[in-house]
Enzyme design. Structure first.
Site, PDB file in Angstrom:
ATOM      1  N   CYS A 171      70.721  25.864  42.548  1.00 10.20           N
ATOM      2  CA  CYS A 171      71.660  26.789  41.931  1.00 10.20           C
ATOM      3  C   CYS A 171      72.974  26.050  41.664  1.00 10.20           C
ATOM      4  CB  CYS A 171      71.893  27.980  42.852  1.00 10.20           C
ATOM      5  SG  CYS A 171      73.154  29.122  42.227  1.00 10.20           S
ATOM      6  N   ARG A 216      59.183  21.326  30.618  1.00 16.50           N
ATOM      7  CA  ARG A 216      59.390  19.916  30.954  1.00 16.50           C
ATOM      8  C   ARG A 216      58.630  19.543  32.223  1.00 16.50           C
ATOM      9  NH1 ARG A 216      65.152  18.429  31.628  1.00 16.50           N
ATOM     10  NH2 ARG A 216      64.260  16.357  31.688  1.00 16.50           N
ATOM     11  N   GLN A 270      67.631   7.112  36.975  1.00 12.74           N
ATOM     12  CA  GLN A 270      68.270   8.201  36.235  1.00 12.74           C
ATOM     13  C   GLN A 270      67.247   9.271  35.871  1.00 12.74           C
ATOM     14  OE1 GLN A 270      70.506   6.843  32.833  1.00 12.74           O
ATOM     15  NE2 GLN A 270      71.245   5.063  33.922  1.00 12.74           N
ATOM     16  N   HIS A 282      70.310  11.962  38.778  1.00  8.06           N
ATOM     17  CA  HIS A 282      70.392  13.232  38.063  1.00  8.06           C
ATOM     18  C   HIS A 282      69.508  14.314  38.673  1.00  8.06           C
ATOM     19  CE1 HIS A 282      72.780  11.179  35.132  1.00  8.06           C
ATOM     20  NE2 HIS A 282      71.800  10.354  34.811  1.00  8.06           N
ATOM     21  N   VAL A 312      64.389  12.194  36.105  1.00  8.20           N
ATOM     22  CA  VAL A 312      64.225  13.391  36.918  1.00  8.20           C
ATOM     23  C   VAL A 312      62.758  13.707  37.201  1.00  8.20           C
ATOM     24  CG1 VAL A 312      66.419  14.402  36.181  1.00  8.20           C
ATOM     25  CG2 VAL A 312      64.343  14.920  34.888  1.00  8.20           C
ATOM     26  N   ASP A 313      61.864  12.821  36.743  1.00  4.16           N
ATOM     27  CA  ASP A 313      60.434  13.030  36.987  1.00  4.16           C
ATOM     28  C   ASP A 313      60.054  12.469  38.359  1.00  4.16           C
ATOM     29  OD1 ASP A 313      59.704  10.148  36.722  1.00  4.16           O
ATOM     30  OD2 ASP A 313      60.250  10.465  34.619  1.00  4.16           O
TER      31      ASP A 313
END
Length: 143
Positions: A129, A72, A103, A121, A105-106
């Protein structure tokens, strides 16, 4: 959006002093970043989230989960910001108190010029972790 609705949106934005821009998966989908829930192309249509996106999945098969996220990340690195990302950055450049909430994550908002988006997110490029919350450094495989 066209015609009167677009004119009204422009009027409201011109009058704003501290706008909030909220984006989701559709924003980056135009750049080729797969969404999670699209009925035809969504990631969860092809993959079981319980096998890839949970702490239990990572404990069961860390190489599989890490590899999926690496794939990804690699895909996002190849994507380029689209006109929507650039429009958000332009709004923020003109109105520096603009808050960008995403929202996604890129990193396409940042590459378009937006500063400090609030990430609901997290980020593909800042894994942590799930047990101790310490950062993990993903490999840098270039653009």
């Amino acid at each position: 959006m066209t015609g009167p609705a677009l004119a009204e949106a422009a009027r409201l934005l011109a009058a704003a002093t501290r706008p909030v821009v909220f984006t989701g998966a559709g924003m980056s989908a135009e750049s080729g970043v797969p969404t999670f829930r699209d009925a035809r192309t969504g990631l969860w249509e092809r993959y079981d989230p319980r096998e890839l996106a949970t702490p239990a999945a990572f404990r069961a098969d860390p190489a599989l989960v890490w590899g999926w996220y690496e794939g990804r990340r690699h895909g996002v690195r190849r994507a380029v910001p689209n006109p929507g990302h650039r429009a958000v950055a332009a709004i923020q450049a003109r109105l520096p108190e603009t808050v960008v909430i995403t929202q996604n994550v890129d990193d396409l908002h940042e590459r378009a010029g937006a500063t400090a988006p609030v990430r609901l997110h997290g980020s593909l490029f800042a894994p942590r972790c799930s047990a101790c919350d310490h950062p993990a450094t993903p490999p840098d495989d270039g653009p």
